[in-house]
Each structure stands twice: as C-alpha cells, then as structure tokens.
Design a protein around this motif. Structure first.
Motif, short mmCIF file in Angstrom:
data_model
loop_
_atom_site.label_atom_id
_atom_site.label_comp_id
_atom_site.label_asym_id
_atom_site.label_seq_id
_atom_site.Cartn_x
_atom_site.Cartn_y
_atom_site.Cartn_z
N GLU A 1 -1.50 8.38 -5.05
CA GLU A 1 -0.61 8.70 -6.18
C GLU A 1 -1.42 9.15 -7.38
O GLU A 1 -0.93 9.90 -8.21
N THR B 1 -1.24 0.41 -1.24
CA THR B 1 -2.30 1.22 -1.86
C THR B 1 -3.64 0.49 -1.80
O THR B 1 -4.68 1.10 -1.55
N ASP C 1 -0.53 8.37 0.61
CA ASP C 1 0.13 7.30 -0.13
C ASP C 1 1.32 7.91 -0.87
O ASP C 1 1.15 8.57 -1.89
MG LIG Z 1 1.19 1.97 -3.88
#
Ligand SMILES: [Mg+2]
Ligand SMILES: Nc1ncnc2c1ncn2[C@@H]1O[C@H](COP(=O)(O)OP(=O)(O)OP(=O)(O)O)[C@@H](O)[C@H]1O
Length: 302
Positions: free
Chosen positions: A84, A44, A160
């Motif tokens: 996310e 991320t 992601d």
């Molecule tokens: Mg992540």
C-alpha cells in the motif's frame, strides 16, 4: 521446494503484543494464495517479513528456499512486491519510473523500454506514459505500482491490496492479469485482500488470519468441510406440496448434500415419488460464508 514457507514466524513491534503470532505455513509454487483477514490482522506484517523489510521476533521464513532476512537482495531479484505504501518518483513520468526500476535490476536499456511499454499497455496506462506520476490519479498510481512489481518478471509476487483503490473495471482488469500470470507463467502470487468476491474468482488456496493468528489454510472445499459448511440442494415444487426430511426456505425445499454429484440421484428420487419439480438448484458455500464462519467462530471462542 515451496514458493513460500514460514515456521513459527512471530513479530512483535512493541515487545508486548504480537502483530503476528506463530505463523506456520507452506505455499507450493504456482497459483494465487489469498491471505484474508480483518484490519490489523497481520497481513502486511507478514508480507514485510517474507520480503525482508522486517526482521522476525521469533521463527523463520523462506521464499524460494532463500531466507529474506539473510538474502534480501536475492529475494528481491526473484520477487515482486506491491504494498500500500510503495512510492515512486512524482517528478518522473510513468515510463521513466518503470525504466528506472528496471535498470535497478540490471536490464539493458532496450529491454527496460520494451518491458515498460508492455506493462503500461497491459495495465491501461499507455496513454499516460509521458505524464508525471504526480499528475496520476490514485488508481493510476496503484496500477503503475503493480507494473513496477512485475518489471523483473518475478517468480513470486506479493500483492498487498492491489485493487483497493481501483474502479470496478480496473479492478477486474488487474484480477484478470493476476489470474493470467499465475496460469501462463507459473508465478506464485501471495495476495492480501479484503475483497472476498474477487478473491474467490482468482485464488486457488487461502489463509485466514485474525489478530496475528492463522485460523485456517487450504482450498475452498477443505475450508468448508473443516467448518461444517455443506452444499445444499434445493427444489421448487407445486405450491402446497411438501418434501419430508427437507427444510422449507422461501418457497424452496432444501437439504444438505455431500457433493454436487448427489444432485441427479436426488432429483430422480423426488420425481419418481410423484412430485412435479419446477426448479432445482445447488447452493454452494461462498468464500464469504467461510471467512465469516472462521472469524465469527474465533470471536465466540475468545
Ligand atoms: Mg495491511
Ligand atoms: N510499524 C508498526 N509499529 C507498531 N505497530 C504496528 C506497525 N505496523 C503494524 N502494527 C500493528 O500490527 C498489527 C498488524 O498490522 P498489519 O498492518 O500487519 O495488519 P493488516 O492485516 O495488514 O491490516 P489492514 O487490513 O488494515 O491492512 C496491528 O495491530 C498494527 O497496529
């Protein structure tokens, strides 16, 4: 021009430890690049650096030859991002959310409605188009986030964990959509995922990252080769029959082969030497084998 390139890209949040350490990577345009690694590996963080949401501590990166740090608006115009944590407006309906974000790209009202409808249908949200987002389930919200990331027909799409909260049917539909996007529109997809089986179906190239360091990058045959994983040819013979130079494994006689092209010759040789072959199979290393090969080897080296 590469779709994405990073040179010595480094990020430390606390000034002591590195969430991302010296990442150098070039990803050509088109295809799906699977970015794999355990929790906390730095996936991320990498997406945030590549999309200008974070500034690097050291090093640099480019997306479609633009520096996200210096040209965040231009990068966002050409890219789509689904993370996310991406949030939309709970009080707006699914359709209103998409139209809102489409308008931010300067699309006409008609184009916004058309594109919104197209994506809602594609992501199986058409029946929920007039429902407020606050009444969506997690999986529905996640699919709407993907629709939002696609609204501007991005040239590079950062995803992601796009299927982490989805049921198997929805996950399969999203994976099919990602594959079709890369194939039919030439979109480059940068996909962070833990779902190795799905990744093997849809990715053309991979990067494996752990503790902020890139362990390997390339296509599956290259990664297999670099870690010494080989294709195995197996044969099931008459019970009690043995094959010299092969290893016995649960009723099968196995040996390593360089490529699957070796199989016909091998089979012919075994038959010609008088054996009856009841079954023959090729066992290819999977992405899971490769992933654990690299991650576990790294553990041993540390
Ligand atoms: Mg992540
Ligand atoms: N905002 C932040 N402040 C401080 N540390 C952070 C922050 N975000 C991430 N980290 C740390 O950076 C490291 C990499 O995190 P990152 O979120 O990039 O991992 P990831 O590979 O995406 O993991 P996951 O698979 O769990 O999503 C972790 O050690 C994490 O604790």
């Amino acid at each position: 021009m590469f779709a994405i390139s990073a040179k010595n890209l480094t990020k430390s949040y606390d000034g002591r430890t590195f969430a991302l350490n010296d990442l150098s990577l070039d990803i050509p345009q088109g295809g799906v690049f699977g970015f794999l690694g355990p929790n906390g590996a730095g996936k991320t963080t990498t997406v945030k650096l590549l999309t200008g949401l974070l500034k690097p501590t050291k090093g640099e990166c480019r997306v479609l030859d633009l520096a996200p740090e210096k040209n965040p608006c231009e990068v966002h115009r050409l890219c789509g991002v689904m993370t996310e944590t991406a949030r939309m407006y709970g009080q707006l309906t699914g359709m209103q959310n998409l139209v809102f974000f489409a308008q931010a790209f300067g699309m006409s009202k008609e184009a916004c409605n058309q594109r919104g409808a197209e994506l809602l249908k594609e992501l199986d949200l058409w029946d929920a188009r007039d429902k407020k987002l606050s009444a969506y389930s997690t999986g529905m919200e996640q699919r709407l986030s993907l629709a939002r990331a696609l609204i501007n027909r991005p040239q590079v799409l950062f995803l992601d964990e796009p299927t982490s909260g989805l049921d198997p049917e929805s996950a399969q539909a999203v994976n099919a959509l990602i594959t079709a996007l890369a194939k039919n529109t030439g979109t480059t997809v940068f996909l962070c995922t833990h779902q190795l089986r799905y990744a093997q179906d849809i990715c053309s190239n991979y990067g494996i990252i752990e503790k902020g360091s890139l362990l390997a990058a390339g296509d599956l045959p290259t990664l297999c080769k670099n870690i010494g994983l080989q294709i195995k040819a197996g044969f099931r013979l008459t019970e009690g029959d043995t094959l010299e130079g092969f290893t016995a494994d649960n009723g099968w006689w196995q040996t390593e082969v360089k490529t699957e092209q070796d199989m016909p010759q091998l089979l012919k040789k075994i038959i010609e030497s008088g054996h009856d072959v009841f079954e023959a199979r090729l066992v290819k290393p999977t992405l899971e084998d490769v992933y654990f090969g690299y991650v576990e080897r790294q553990g041993v080296l540390q």
